[in-house]
Every structure is written in structure tokens, then in C-alpha cells.
Design a protein around this motif. Structure first.
Motif, PDB file in Angstrom:
ATOM      1  N   ALA A 101      -0.816   0.014  -0.208  1.00  0.00           N
ATOM      2  CA  ALA A 101      -1.120  -1.374  -0.582  1.00  0.00           C
ATOM      3  C   ALA A 101      -0.587  -2.348   0.467  1.00  0.00           C
ATOM      4  O   ALA A 101      -1.211  -3.379   0.748  1.00  0.00           O
ATOM      5  N   ASP A 102       0.557  -2.033   1.055  1.00  0.00           N
ATOM      6  CA  ASP A 102       1.121  -2.895   2.091  1.00  0.00           C
ATOM      7  C   ASP A 102       0.221  -2.932   3.321  1.00  0.00           C
ATOM      8  O   ASP A 102      -0.054  -4.000   3.880  1.00  0.00           O
ATOM      9  N   PHE A 103      -0.238  -1.762   3.746  1.00  0.00           N
ATOM     10  CA  PHE A 103      -1.102  -1.748   4.933  1.00  0.00           C
ATOM     11  C   PHE A 103      -2.460  -2.369   4.614  1.00  0.00           C
ATOM     12  O   PHE A 103      -3.044  -3.066   5.456  1.00  0.00           O
ATOM     13  N   LEU A 104      -2.939  -2.143   3.408  1.00  0.00           N
ATOM     14  CA  LEU A 104      -4.218  -2.731   3.008  1.00  0.00           C
ATOM     15  C   LEU A 104      -4.139  -4.259   3.052  1.00  0.00           C
ATOM     16  O   LEU A 104      -5.098  -4.934   3.450  1.00  0.00           O
ATOM     17  N   ALA A 105      -3.000  -4.801   2.674  1.00  0.00           N
ATOM     18  CA  ALA A 105      -2.821  -6.261   2.733  1.00  0.00           C
ATOM     19  C   ALA A 105      -2.934  -6.758   4.167  1.00  0.00           C
ATOM     20  O   ALA A 105      -3.496  -7.834   4.430  1.00  0.00           O
ATOM     21  N   LEU A 106      -2.420  -5.981   5.127  1.00  0.00           N
ATOM     22  CA  LEU A 106      -2.533  -6.355   6.531  1.00  0.00           C
ATOM     23  C   LEU A 106      -3.992  -6.308   6.989  1.00  0.00           C
ATOM     24  O   LEU A 106      -4.467  -7.203   7.698  1.00  0.00           O
ATOM     25  N   VAL A 107      -4.700  -5.261   6.573  1.00  0.00           N
ATOM     26  CA  VAL A 107      -6.116  -5.130   6.915  1.00  0.00           C
ATOM     27  C   VAL A 107      -6.906  -6.335   6.380  1.00  0.00           C
ATOM     28  O   VAL A 107      -7.746  -6.916   7.080  1.00  0.00           O
ATOM     29  N   GLN A 108      -6.605  -6.717   5.149  1.00  0.00           N
ATOM     30  CA  GLN A 108      -7.294  -7.859   4.545  1.00  0.00           C
ATOM     31  C   GLN A 108      -6.923  -9.164   5.233  1.00  0.00           C
ATOM     32  O   GLN A 108      -7.768 -10.051   5.410  1.00  0.00           O
ATOM     33  N   LYS A 109      -5.667  -9.291   5.642  1.00  0.00           N
ATOM     34  CA  LYS A 109      -5.220 -10.479   6.379  1.00  0.00           C
ATOM     35  C   LYS A 109      -6.034 -10.663   7.658  1.00  0.00           C
ATOM     36  O   LYS A 109      -6.355 -11.796   8.057  1.00  0.00           O
ATOM     37  N   HIS A 110      -6.393  -9.556   8.292  1.00  0.00           N
ATOM     38  CA  HIS A 110      -7.162  -9.620   9.529  1.00  0.00           C
ATOM     39  C   HIS A 110      -8.665  -9.642   9.279  1.00  0.00           C
ATOM     40  O   HIS A 110      -9.444  -9.626  10.241  1.00  0.00           O
ATOM     41  N   GLY A 111      -9.058  -9.660   8.020  1.00  0.00           N
ATOM     42  CA  GLY A 111     -10.470  -9.791   7.681  1.00  0.00           C
ATOM     43  C   GLY A 111     -11.327  -8.588   8.022  1.00  0.00           C
ATOM     44  O   GLY A 111     -12.528  -8.728   8.277  1.00  0.00           O
ATOM     45  N   ILE A 112     -10.729  -7.396   8.011  1.00  0.00           N
ATOM     46  CA  ILE A 112     -11.485  -6.188   8.339  1.00  0.00           C
ATOM     47  C   ILE A 112     -12.157  -5.655   7.071  1.00  0.00           C
ATOM     48  O   ILE A 112     -11.469  -5.334   6.099  1.00  0.00           O
TER      49      ILE A 112
ATOM     50  N   TYR B 228      -3.861  10.325   4.932  1.00  0.00           N
ATOM     51  CA  TYR B 228      -2.428  10.483   4.690  1.00  0.00           C
ATOM     52  C   TYR B 228      -1.615  10.462   5.981  1.00  0.00           C
ATOM     53  O   TYR B 228      -0.496   9.932   6.016  1.00  0.00           O
ATOM     54  N   ASN B 229      -2.152  11.030   7.060  1.00  0.00           N
ATOM     55  CA  ASN B 229      -1.394  11.036   8.316  1.00  0.00           C
ATOM     56  C   ASN B 229      -1.285   9.637   8.916  1.00  0.00           C
ATOM     57  O   ASN B 229      -0.257   9.296   9.501  1.00  0.00           O
ATOM     58  N   PHE B 230      -2.334   8.832   8.764  1.00  0.00           N
ATOM     59  CA  PHE B 230      -2.218   7.445   9.215  1.00  0.00           C
ATOM     60  C   PHE B 230      -1.169   6.699   8.391  1.00  0.00           C
ATOM     61  O   PHE B 230      -0.391   5.909   8.928  1.00  0.00           O
ATOM     62  N   GLN B 231      -1.126   6.951   7.084  1.00  0.00           N
ATOM     63  CA  GLN B 231      -0.128   6.252   6.273  1.00  0.00           C
ATOM     64  C   GLN B 231       1.284   6.651   6.687  1.00  0.00           C
ATOM     65  O   GLN B 231       2.196   5.814   6.680  1.00  0.00           O
ATOM     66  N   TRP B 232       1.473   7.905   7.076  1.00  0.00           N
ATOM     67  CA  TRP B 232       2.782   8.310   7.589  1.00  0.00           C
ATOM     68  C   TRP B 232       3.087   7.566   8.894  1.00  0.00           C
ATOM     69  O   TRP B 232       4.226   7.144   9.139  1.00  0.00           O
TER      70      TRP B 232
END
Length: 420
Positions: free
Chosen positions: A92-103, A393-397
């Protein structure tokens, strides 16, 4: 690119070696926390592994990850090691960053999140995060030696010597050497006395003896859902995924998943018609007096190409259903439902999506990713003995370990007065 500074005048608090997923993310996060970061990579292009991931769209994380039970989705000598980092930086934290950048993104099955357009969107996002953190980026720039003198590190690079207080190794594993993978991280760990768990290809297609595989090589390109398993008793692992036949063996998500757990010389067991009572169905067809060839009857439950190839293994299966013995039909069903075969090997690092093994987690702090017996030397991402399942999963790590390391760098290197 700026000129390389002299060792005595280096402006860098930390050098991150490796501009892949973990290195880019760590550098950007640390920079935004006030750490003066130099990011270096020997490759011509940045983040090639991100670029080719997910069919060019980047499977950047997985919603199903449960940081309370990381052993469900990760393996290594100590799968619980990754719990701390994954709990502190979630999908969820990384998803928030993705959304912040409008991807734009979408979810596929089993929690897998992909970009809608191109993996380049994520590379640009990570580079923008580095820029926001004032990160200096040298690429291509190779590192030939690292020395520690008790106070800090001196790196010999192709752009000159660099003096720094901390070093982060984010160089990945041995997978896909054509895009620059090397054993640099493992060698640095050993240089400083850290143990390395023997690396091996993971998430990789498996191969079989050429002569024995010949009857199935004709099925290359055929895909179907299966249940695949390996190991026994407590070590038994199973996946319900799609299988893909190749000219040399088996691939597809089912085999990539099981390859991380498969041990040389041990068998795989594959149910080619999961959830189906093939014996019951074939015997019922015989009781109805079906005059179809067994292969044609079988094609109701498995692909016709597979049915045709399978019955060629036994003359008793090459006849109409109503002329077959009950025993022959039962044996056919049993073989399809519990196909046991032993791979001779794998396609190796050239086709492996990740490298299993790596820097022994017993040598690192699970909180900071710092080496426990070498101050301010950190290892993050794939170079560590933490390997995730297929599906983001490896990207999340990479994100989680990079975040944990960035937090630790800031806590160690940035004074409160200078913090942003």
C-alpha cells in the motif's frame, strides 16, 4: 555528469552501488531524508531488469503479501528475516507513491499489480525520486575496489576515487547476465568476512533429458492450468498455476514458482487435470457405450494436443473407450492426475528471473540491512538471501529493504540540525 571529487573532499555521506529497483529506491528515499547520496552502476542503461519485467509493464508489487507471515511468499535460509522491512513498508505504501506520480495500473489475478502502459513509467518515477533527493548519479561507472580504514570507505571507480561514510550494495544477483548481472555483491560480502548462501537460479524454466522429452517436445507452446508440487511431508510445496510446454522442458508460472523449491535429482508431481475425476469420467463414458477414441473423450478435460500425445505412450489407450479395459482407463487417469518426472536441470541464469541465495541474513540486521560485523556496510534487494514468489513479491522486497536501509542511513548519518 559532475567530475569525480578527490577522496579528501568527497561530498557524499553514502554510495549506493547498483541502480536497479532496490538501489534507485533506497538512494531516492535516503536523499529526501537528508543523506548526500552518490548512486553508481556499471551498466550503460538504468534499471534494465525493471524495464523487461512483467512483459514490459512491470509487475511492481502484490496486494496479497502478508508481512505478518512472510514465509508464505518468500524463501531463504531464514524466510522470517524479511518480516521487519516488509511490515514497515507495505504494498500500500508503494502503491501510494505510484498514484502520487500518476502512473495508471491494474490488478491481475492473485493480487498482482501491473502498470497499464510501460515499465519506463516506473523507471522515470524512481529517477524523479532520486532527483527530489538531490542524488548524484554516475552511470556507467564501475567500482573496482572498496577499502575500509576504520572511519569510512574509499571506493576506486572508473571516474576516480570516492570517499564516503557508508556503502550500500544493491547489485542484485546473477540472473540475466546479458543485462549486466554479476557476482560483485557476493564478492564484496566475502571480502568483508560475510557468509554467502550458495546462489542458484530461481523462477526459472526446467529442462529434461532430450530423448525422454522427445514425445512432449511436440507440445511446445501448449499451456494449461495444473497443480504442481515437489518435496515430501513438511517440505512439500504446491502451486495451482498455468504450465507451459517448451521444446526443452516446462515453463509457465507453475514451473517458475516450483523451481525456487525444486532440488536437483528430486521429482515433480503434476496434476494435468486438477479438480477432475478423470477415472470416474472415463469409466462413465465407457458405461454409456461411447465409441469415441480415448483421446477424443479425454479432450473434454485436457487440451486435445495433450490428449493425442499422451495416449501414444500405451497401445491400450489407442482405441475407442468402449473397447478399453477398466484397468487401462484407470491407469491413464492416474498418470494424468499424478505425472511424476525428474528435471535434469534448468535454463540457468540466462532465463532465471531472480537469484536465490546470496548474502546470509544471519550477517545482517533485519531492521537496517547493515552488516552486523562491518559498520555502515549495507546489503539490499536481490543480493540478499531473500527470494520471493513470482508475481511482484521480489519488487516489494526491493522497495521494503531499500526503504529500511534509507531510514537507517538517515538515522546514522544525518544530524537533527541538518535534517530537512
Amino acid at each position: 555528469m559532475p567530475d569525480a571529487p578527490s577522496p579528501d573532499l568527497s561530498p557524499f555521506d553514502a554510495v549506493v552501488i547498483g541502480a536497479g529497483a532496490a538501489g534507485l529506491f533506497c538512494a531516492g528515499q535516503a536523499g529526501q531524508l537528508g543523506v548526500k547520496v552518490l548512486l553508481v552502476d556499471h551498466a550503460e542503461k538504468v534499471a534494465e531488469k525493471i524495464r523487461i519485467s512483467g512483459g514490459g509493464r512491470c509487475n511492481f508489487t502484490n496486494r496479497d503479501l502478508d508481512p505478518r507471515a512472510p514465509h508464505k511468499h518468500f524463501l531463504g535460509d531464514n524466510p522470517h528475516f524479511c518480516r521487519s522491512a516488509l511490515a514497515r513498508y507495505t504494498p500500500a505504501d508503494f502503491l501510494a507513491l505510484v498514484q502520487k506520480h500518476g502512473i495508471p495500473f491494474h490488478e491481475k489475478h492473485k493480487g498482482q499489480l501491473f502498470g497499464d502502459e510501460s515499465s519506463d513509467d516506473f523507471i522515470r518515477m524512481l529517477l524523479a525520486e532520486c532527483e527530489a533527493g538531490g542524488v548524484t548519479h554516475w552511470q556507467p561507472c564501475s567500482v573496482s575496489a572498496i577499502a575500509h580504514d576504520g572511519e569510512g570507505y574509499t571506493l576506486q571507480t572508473s571516474r576516480g576515487a570516492v570517499r564516503t561514510r557508508a556503502v550500500v550494495i544493491a547489485t542484485g544477483g546473477l540472473s540475466i547476465p546479458k543485462i549486466g548481472a554479476t557476482d560483485f555483491g557476493h564478492r564484496i560480502a566475502q571480502q568483508f568476512g560475510l557468509r554467502v548462501v550458495a546462489p542458484r537460479p530461481a523462477l526459472v524454466p526446467l529442462t529434461f533429458d532430450g530423448a525422454a522429452w522427445a514425445p512432449f517436445a511436440q507440445l511446445a507452446g501448449l499451456a494449461l492450468p495444473v497443480r504442481i508440487e515437489t518435496g515430501t511431508k513438511k517440505e512439500r510445496v504446491a502451486f495451482d498455476e498455468d504450465l507451459l510446454f517448451t521444446h526443452r522442458g516446462l515453463s509457465g508460472p507453475a514451473v517458475l514458482q516450483i523451481s525456487s523449491y525444486w532440488k536437483e535429482g528430486t521429482p515433480l508431481r503434476i496434476d494435468l487435470a486438477p479438480g477432475q475425476d478423470l477415472a470416474g469420467e472415463l469409466l462413465a463414458a465407457k458405461a454409456r457405450g461411447s465409441r469415441k477414441l480415448i483421446a477424443n473423450e479425454l479432450a473434454q478435460w485436457v487440451p486435445s494436443r495433450l490428449a493425442d500425445a499422451w495416449v501414444q505412450q500405451d497401445a491400450a489407450w489407442q482405441r475407442p473407450v468402449n473397447e478399453a479395459s477398466d484397468k487401462a482407463l484407470q491407469q491413464l487417469a492416474a498418470r494424468l492426475s499424478a505425472w511424476e518426472l525428474v528435471p535434469t536441470g534448468s535454463e540457468g541464469y540466462r532465463k532465471a528471473e531472480v537469484t536465490a541465495g546470496g548474502v546470509d541474513t544471519r550477517e545482517l540486521s533485519s531492521q537496517t540491512l547493515e552488516a552486523t560485523k562491518q559498520p555502515r556496510l549495507y546489503f539490499i534487494g536481490e543480493v540478499v538471501d531473500v527470494t520471493g514468489w513470482l508475481g511482484g513479491y521480489n519488487f516489494q522486497w526491493a522497495w521494503a529493504s531499500g526503504h529500511a536501509c534509507a531510514q537507517a542511513l538517515a538515522a546514522s548519518l544525518v544530524s537533527r540540525e541538518n535534517a530537512p
